[in-house]
Write a protein that holds these residues in place. Sequence first.
Motif, PDB file in Angstrom:
ATOM      1  N   ILE A 158       0.669  -1.316  -0.016  1.00  0.00           N
ATOM      2  CA  ILE A 158      -0.156   0.092  -0.013  1.00  0.00           C
ATOM      3  C   ILE A 158       0.754   1.211  -0.112  1.00  0.00           C
ATOM      4  O   ILE A 158       1.695   1.457   1.059  1.00  0.00           O
ATOM      5  N   ASP A 159       0.716   1.925  -1.074  1.00  0.00           N
ATOM      6  CA  ASP A 159       1.685   3.328  -1.152  1.00  0.00           C
ATOM      7  C   ASP A 159       0.821   4.280  -1.966  1.00  0.00           C
ATOM      8  O   ASP A 159      -0.404   3.876  -2.108  1.00  0.00           O
ATOM      9  N   ARG A 160       1.555   5.392  -2.416  1.00  0.00           N
ATOM     10  CA  ARG A 160       0.933   6.212  -3.166  1.00  0.00           C
ATOM     11  C   ARG A 160       0.176   5.846  -4.538  1.00  0.00           C
ATOM     12  O   ARG A 160      -0.527   6.551  -4.924  1.00  0.00           O
ATOM     13  N   THR A 165      -1.898  -6.396  -4.348  1.00  0.00           N
ATOM     14  CA  THR A 165      -1.752  -7.721  -3.803  1.00  0.00           C
ATOM     15  C   THR A 165      -0.387  -8.492  -4.289  1.00  0.00           C
ATOM     16  O   THR A 165      -0.130  -8.500  -5.396  1.00  0.00           O
ATOM     17  N   GLU A 166       0.456  -8.755  -3.207  1.00  0.00           N
ATOM     18  CA  GLU A 166       1.778  -9.279  -3.445  1.00  0.00           C
ATOM     19  C   GLU A 166       1.673 -10.972  -3.337  1.00  0.00           C
ATOM     20  O   GLU A 166       0.998 -11.420  -2.732  1.00  0.00           O
TER      21      GLU A 166
END
Length: 400
Positions: A158-160, A165-166
Amino acid sequence: MHEHDQQQTSAHPEVSGTRGLVAALVVAAGSGQRFGGALPKQFQPLLGRPVLRHTLAAFADHPGVSRIFTVVHPDFETVARQAAQGLEATFVRGGDSRQESVRLGLEAMSEENPDIVLIHDGVRPLVSGRLIAAVRTLSGTGVAALPALRVVDTLKRIDRLGCRTENREDLYRAQTPQGFPYAAILAAHRRFADREVTDDIALAELAGLPVEVVDGDEDNLKITEPEDLRRAERILLSRLADIRTGTGFDVHRFDTTRDLWLGGVKLPEGPGLAGHSDADVALHAITDAVLGCLADGDIGMHFSPRDPRWRGAASSLFLQDARDRVHARGGVVAHVDLTLIGERPRIGPYRQAIRDSIANIMGLPVDRVSVKATTTERLGFIGREEGMAAQAVVTVRLPA
Ligand code: MG
């Protein structure tokens, strides 16, 4: 790296020329006090004993570990030594980072020159004997042994850019103790001292040392947040399911020539009590209640009133001895409820000091120590002010 199968252990050649010397290196050199309280988290109380004490005891109690080294921050060396009291551990001064502290610890055992070293976080107090044994056995085959748990939660980045999903396949969570042939991990630490890593297996990877995995343990948590301490406490308590109650009762005659000691506190008013020791009627009753929980005789059996060693002795010694008997059986004192029975002095003004003192002697939070007081309505020997009595009920938890 591949998952280790216990059945394959015998296929690995044993380290040649081993003397079977296994050293544990417990890393407790952090000095961060963000955790709250005056001390770093490795010294915070967990069921009445410092976190580090639990960790060191796990290795001290393990028959497969011959020596324990622990790296501590110079500012907390005294606290660490207190935490380790009665356990055989060699203290080493740590460095500025975990990595440097481990290297200093490894250097400090060069004279000992162990075959195997188990490097463990001081803030993982619930390490099991099973895990220590598994890591020790695997690293004895000449590889780096990593206790790890598969990642089962779905992983999100979760980032900008938002949420993605990893892939969690082949991902593990690394724990300690991590086990190594001593010479190999010392060499790796020296060679890669300038490479910043967060665990010792990472250095084994850099050095090309083969790494194998043993099943980690969900309970082997790393105490990072205050909530982890509460979780560790819940896990420990669930292991202490043999819950016992003991009672104690004691009477002493007034002696106006002596000081009045109650619960380890010298009261500024009397009358004092007659007795061979300091005649602390409260601590005598509590000591008997603790011994009652252990079905281990009574205070007179352990500390004879005919023994000159106990003449005028502080009764806190007797209670500490009883408490140590509980600890030696892997248990804890859970609660103390004391009733003082006498016409004088009035207990009210001293109640809190007495609670604090008993809590301090027993290593208990003060909200687990109750002090009550009553009279006998001027009836009987207590009513005639010939002396006073104390009654105690103690709860002890032992391993089930
Ligand atoms: Mg007595």
